[in-house]
Design a protein around this motif. Sequence first.
Motif, PDB file in Angstrom:
ATOM      1  N   ALA A  69       1.027  -0.524  -0.021  1.00  0.00           N
ATOM      2  CA  ALA A  69       0.087   0.160   0.005  1.00  0.00           C
ATOM      3  C   ALA A  69       1.089   1.425   0.002  1.00  0.00           C
ATOM      4  O   ALA A  69       0.612   2.200  -0.517  1.00  0.00           O
ATOM      5  CB  ALA A  69      -0.943  -0.267   1.545  1.00  0.00           C
ATOM      6  N   LYS A  70       1.849   0.898   0.838  1.00  0.00           N
ATOM      7  CA  LYS A  70       2.664   2.037   0.962  1.00  0.00           C
ATOM      8  C   LYS A  70       3.292   2.580  -0.871  1.00  0.00           C
ATOM      9  O   LYS A  70       3.445   4.076  -1.081  1.00  0.00           O
ATOM     10  CB  LYS A  70       3.670   2.140   2.267  1.00  0.00           C
ATOM     11  CG  LYS A  70       5.136   3.070   2.380  1.00  0.00           C
ATOM     12  CD  LYS A  70       6.047   2.956   2.756  1.00  0.00           C
ATOM     13  CE  LYS A  70       6.799   2.147   2.310  1.00  0.00           C
ATOM     14  NZ  LYS A  70       7.856   1.591   3.581  1.00  0.00           N
ATOM     15  N   TYR A  71       4.001   1.749  -0.885  1.00  0.00           N
ATOM     16  CA  TYR A  71       4.563   1.684  -2.685  1.00  0.00           C
ATOM     17  C   TYR A  71       3.758   2.271  -3.568  1.00  0.00           C
ATOM     18  O   TYR A  71       3.675   3.271  -4.423  1.00  0.00           O
ATOM     19  CB  TYR A  71       5.702   0.873  -2.951  1.00  0.00           C
ATOM     20  CG  TYR A  71       6.719   0.193  -1.918  1.00  0.00           C
ATOM     21  CD1 TYR A  71       7.594   1.245  -1.325  1.00  0.00           C
ATOM     22  CD2 TYR A  71       6.991  -0.961  -1.333  1.00  0.00           C
ATOM     23  CE1 TYR A  71       8.325   1.522  -0.987  1.00  0.00           C
ATOM     24  CE2 TYR A  71       8.078  -0.933  -0.553  1.00  0.00           C
ATOM     25  CZ  TYR A  71       8.135  -0.176   0.099  1.00  0.00           C
ATOM     26  OH  TYR A  71       9.940  -0.061   0.436  1.00  0.00           O
ATOM     27  N   PHE A  72       2.348   1.671  -4.132  1.00  0.00           N
ATOM     28  CA  PHE A  72       1.509   1.889  -4.207  1.00  0.00           C
ATOM     29  C   PHE A  72       1.185   3.537  -4.439  1.00  0.00           C
ATOM     30  O   PHE A  72       0.818   3.801  -5.573  1.00  0.00           O
ATOM     31  CB  PHE A  72       0.790   0.820  -3.743  1.00  0.00           C
ATOM     32  CG  PHE A  72      -0.766   0.774  -5.150  1.00  0.00           C
ATOM     33  CD1 PHE A  72      -0.898  -0.044  -6.348  1.00  0.00           C
ATOM     34  CD2 PHE A  72      -1.931   1.777  -5.193  1.00  0.00           C
ATOM     35  CE1 PHE A  72      -2.065   0.174  -7.294  1.00  0.00           C
ATOM     36  CE2 PHE A  72      -3.020   1.815  -5.589  1.00  0.00           C
ATOM     37  CZ  PHE A  72      -2.744   1.268  -6.820  1.00  0.00           C
ATOM     38  N   GLY A  73       0.627   3.310  -2.914  1.00  0.00           N
ATOM     39  CA  GLY A  73       0.357   4.736  -3.031  1.00  0.00           C
ATOM     40  C   GLY A  73       1.295   6.303  -3.398  1.00  0.00           C
ATOM     41  O   GLY A  73       1.161   7.244  -3.834  1.00  0.00           O
ATOM     42  N   SER A  74       2.062   6.158  -3.481  1.00  0.00           N
ATOM     43  CA  SER A  74       3.291   6.913  -3.656  1.00  0.00           C
ATOM     44  C   SER A  74       3.432   6.881  -5.643  1.00  0.00           C
ATOM     45  O   SER A  74       3.490   8.160  -6.008  1.00  0.00           O
ATOM     46  CB  SER A  74       4.832   6.239  -3.420  1.00  0.00           C
ATOM     47  OG  SER A  74       5.436   6.390  -1.931  1.00  0.00           O
ATOM     48  N   GLY A  75       3.221   5.705  -5.757  1.00  0.00           N
ATOM     49  CA  GLY A  75       2.933   5.832  -7.908  1.00  0.00           C
ATOM     50  C   GLY A  75       1.735   6.881  -7.728  1.00  0.00           C
ATOM     51  O   GLY A  75       0.574   7.548  -8.806  1.00  0.00           O
ATOM     52  N   GLY A 264      -7.170   6.826  -1.592  1.00  0.00           N
ATOM     53  CA  GLY A 264      -7.116   7.525   0.123  1.00  0.00           C
ATOM     54  C   GLY A 264      -6.257   6.605   0.509  1.00  0.00           C
ATOM     55  O   GLY A 264      -5.788   6.655   1.210  1.00  0.00           O
ATOM     56  N   LEU A 265      -6.038   5.462  -0.635  1.00  0.00           N
ATOM     57  CA  LEU A 265      -4.454   4.500  -0.077  1.00  0.00           C
ATOM     58  C   LEU A 265      -3.273   5.195   0.266  1.00  0.00           C
ATOM     59  O   LEU A 265      -2.471   4.629   0.981  1.00  0.00           O
ATOM     60  CB  LEU A 265      -4.729   3.407  -0.737  1.00  0.00           C
ATOM     61  CG  LEU A 265      -5.860   2.039  -0.841  1.00  0.00           C
ATOM     62  CD1 LEU A 265      -5.669   1.223  -1.521  1.00  0.00           C
ATOM     63  CD2 LEU A 265      -5.420   1.318   0.623  1.00  0.00           C
ATOM     64  N   GLY A 266      -3.110   5.677  -0.685  1.00  0.00           N
ATOM     65  CA  GLY A 266      -1.909   7.258  -0.819  1.00  0.00           C
ATOM     66  C   GLY A 266      -1.768   7.433   0.196  1.00  0.00           C
ATOM     67  O   GLY A 266      -0.907   7.602   0.826  1.00  0.00           O
ATOM     68  N   VAL A 267      -2.691   8.099  -0.016  1.00  0.00           N
ATOM     69  CA  VAL A 267      -2.854   9.399   2.049  1.00  0.00           C
ATOM     70  C   VAL A 267      -2.741   8.085   3.080  1.00  0.00           C
ATOM     71  O   VAL A 267      -2.148   8.333   4.071  1.00  0.00           O
ATOM     72  CB  VAL A 267      -3.397   9.913   2.324  1.00  0.00           C
ATOM     73  CG1 VAL A 267      -4.215  10.990   3.249  1.00  0.00           C
ATOM     74  CG2 VAL A 267      -3.754  11.146   1.140  1.00  0.00           C
ATOM     75  N   GLY A 268      -3.582   6.824   3.088  1.00  0.00           N
ATOM     76  CA  GLY A 268      -3.583   6.575   4.119  1.00  0.00           C
ATOM     77  C   GLY A 268      -2.404   5.650   5.074  1.00  0.00           C
ATOM     78  O   GLY A 268      -2.460   5.789   6.035  1.00  0.00           O
ATOM     79  N   SER A 269      -1.614   5.230   3.785  1.00  0.00           N
ATOM     80  CA  SER A 269       0.017   4.177   4.002  1.00  0.00           C
ATOM     81  C   SER A 269       0.753   5.402   4.612  1.00  0.00           C
ATOM     82  O   SER A 269       1.759   5.326   5.329  1.00  0.00           O
ATOM     83  CB  SER A 269       0.178   3.807   2.728  1.00  0.00           C
ATOM     84  OG  SER A 269       0.608   4.519   1.874  1.00  0.00           O
ATOM     85  N   ARG A 270       0.898   6.939   4.161  1.00  0.00           N
ATOM     86  CA  ARG A 270       1.477   7.831   4.676  1.00  0.00           C
ATOM     87  C   ARG A 270       1.079   8.206   6.396  1.00  0.00           C
ATOM     88  O   ARG A 270       1.975   8.068   7.323  1.00  0.00           O
ATOM     89  CB  ARG A 270       1.322   9.241   4.043  1.00  0.00           C
ATOM     90  CG  ARG A 270       1.761   8.979   2.423  1.00  0.00           C
ATOM     91  CD  ARG A 270       3.453   8.429   2.411  1.00  0.00           C
ATOM     92  NE  ARG A 270       4.315   7.929   1.474  1.00  0.00           N
ATOM     93  CZ  ARG A 270       4.381   6.750   1.480  1.00  0.00           C
ATOM     94  NH1 ARG A 270       5.669   7.107   2.603  1.00  0.00           N
ATOM     95  NH2 ARG A 270       4.374   5.752   1.286  1.00  0.00           N
ATOM     96  N   LEU A 271      -0.190   8.028   6.647  1.00  0.00           N
ATOM     97  CA  LEU A 271      -0.499   8.258   8.319  1.00  0.00           C
ATOM     98  C   LEU A 271      -0.082   7.248   9.084  1.00  0.00           C
ATOM     99  O   LEU A 271       0.264   6.859   9.486  1.00  0.00           O
ATOM    100  CB  LEU A 271      -2.387   8.500   7.759  1.00  0.00           C
ATOM    101  CG  LEU A 271      -2.503  10.017   7.246  1.00  0.00           C
ATOM    102  CD1 LEU A 271      -4.375   9.896   6.957  1.00  0.00           C
ATOM    103  CD2 LEU A 271      -2.410  11.420   7.859  1.00  0.00           C
ATOM    104  N   ALA A 272      -0.498   5.697   8.282  1.00  0.00           N
ATOM    105  CA  ALA A 272       0.086   4.750   8.846  1.00  0.00           C
ATOM    106  C   ALA A 272       0.983   5.236   9.684  1.00  0.00           C
ATOM    107  O   ALA A 272       1.558   3.806  10.880  1.00  0.00           O
ATOM    108  CB  ALA A 272      -0.903   3.582   8.193  1.00  0.00           C
TER     109      ALA A 272
END
Length: 379
Positions: A69-75, A264-272
């Motif tokens: 989710a973290k790397y996917f969210g960066s893209g 949301g996954l992109g933002v949420g993975s950063r928050l997590a």
Amino acid sequence: MRHAHILARDDDDDVNCGSGGGDTRFTGLRIASVFVILATSLFGALFPVLARRNAWLRVRVPTKVFDTAKYFGSGVIIATALIHLLDPAIDELGSPCLDPAWQDYPYALGICLISIFIIFISELVAFRWGTAILARHGFVHDAHGHGLPSHAAHGPETDPATQAAISKQQQGSASLLDKGADGESAEGGRYPHSHSDPEKLGVAHRNDVPSDALDQSPIAQIIGVAVLEFGVLLHSVLIGLTLAVDPEFKILFVVLAFHQMFEGLGVGSRLAYLRLPPQYNWVPILGGLLFGITTPIGIAVGLGVRTTYNPDSTTASIVSGVLDSFSAGILLYTGLVELMAHEFLFNADMLASSNGKLAYALGCMVAGAGIMALLGRWA
């Protein structure tokens, strides 16, 4: 958000640049979209946060899911900046409804450039200020953690076990250099720990570090995420307004449901991945909630003014184009510098990882960017 710039044409092919251009069909479905988009947005933004906080989920959700989710969210964030913000901004500020002077210069690209420098200079000043505070207390502080397994703006990129091992090793090395009762090292008091993980400070040094110096870590992380959220939230309001009045509602609705979940996954993975003291534990939850409600609020506002709001009017095109351009600069800087560079170039774990892990991380990031770029075909 790309939308049809010509909402209505008469027999003379005149562009509708006035008010009252919003589509009034599908009222029930548009109202339902408020709740559907709310659900997909909240799921994408809050699931990573809650999964890392909840013991039951943390045991059952593999660590690899969070990394994906973290790397996917960066893209996703990088593609959002270029495909879903900058391209529509160029289109909006080039609208035939605007004064011809708007066609004399690529204003969207200029505003995006200004935005990048504003964010960069602001962050530079903030970290120099924070570093000066630490220096006054005798600590040399690497503001972005180059060569360390974490960085300030968006939390550590390594798992806690690895970070704890590195911290213990650094403590052992520093103890060999300790001189005198004050515990300062031969390096002039260089503090060996990652600044974004105050829980790994070590017993021997905990009493030597002033509380105002420690506070720089959570503040720096919160500021970094706030910059990212600011750009995303502006974008979310605008796409909500567009969805409420766009004549191609059905296609746009389906695409935006996925769009908001992936973003949301992109933002949420950063928050997590934020590592904050207990008194700041509410920050990731608040960030996820803000992302979740922003687009539904935009839809609700658009429904309320759709009989008078024309997204292609002169004022709407200028406001939307300027905000999209500014947001694109924020997300470009965040995506390329704070996320991509720090996760792959300045991350000690990634530099020492196997080729397979590196390929997997790159594949996730490319997949995130590719899917969001593909969604730009319809939205």
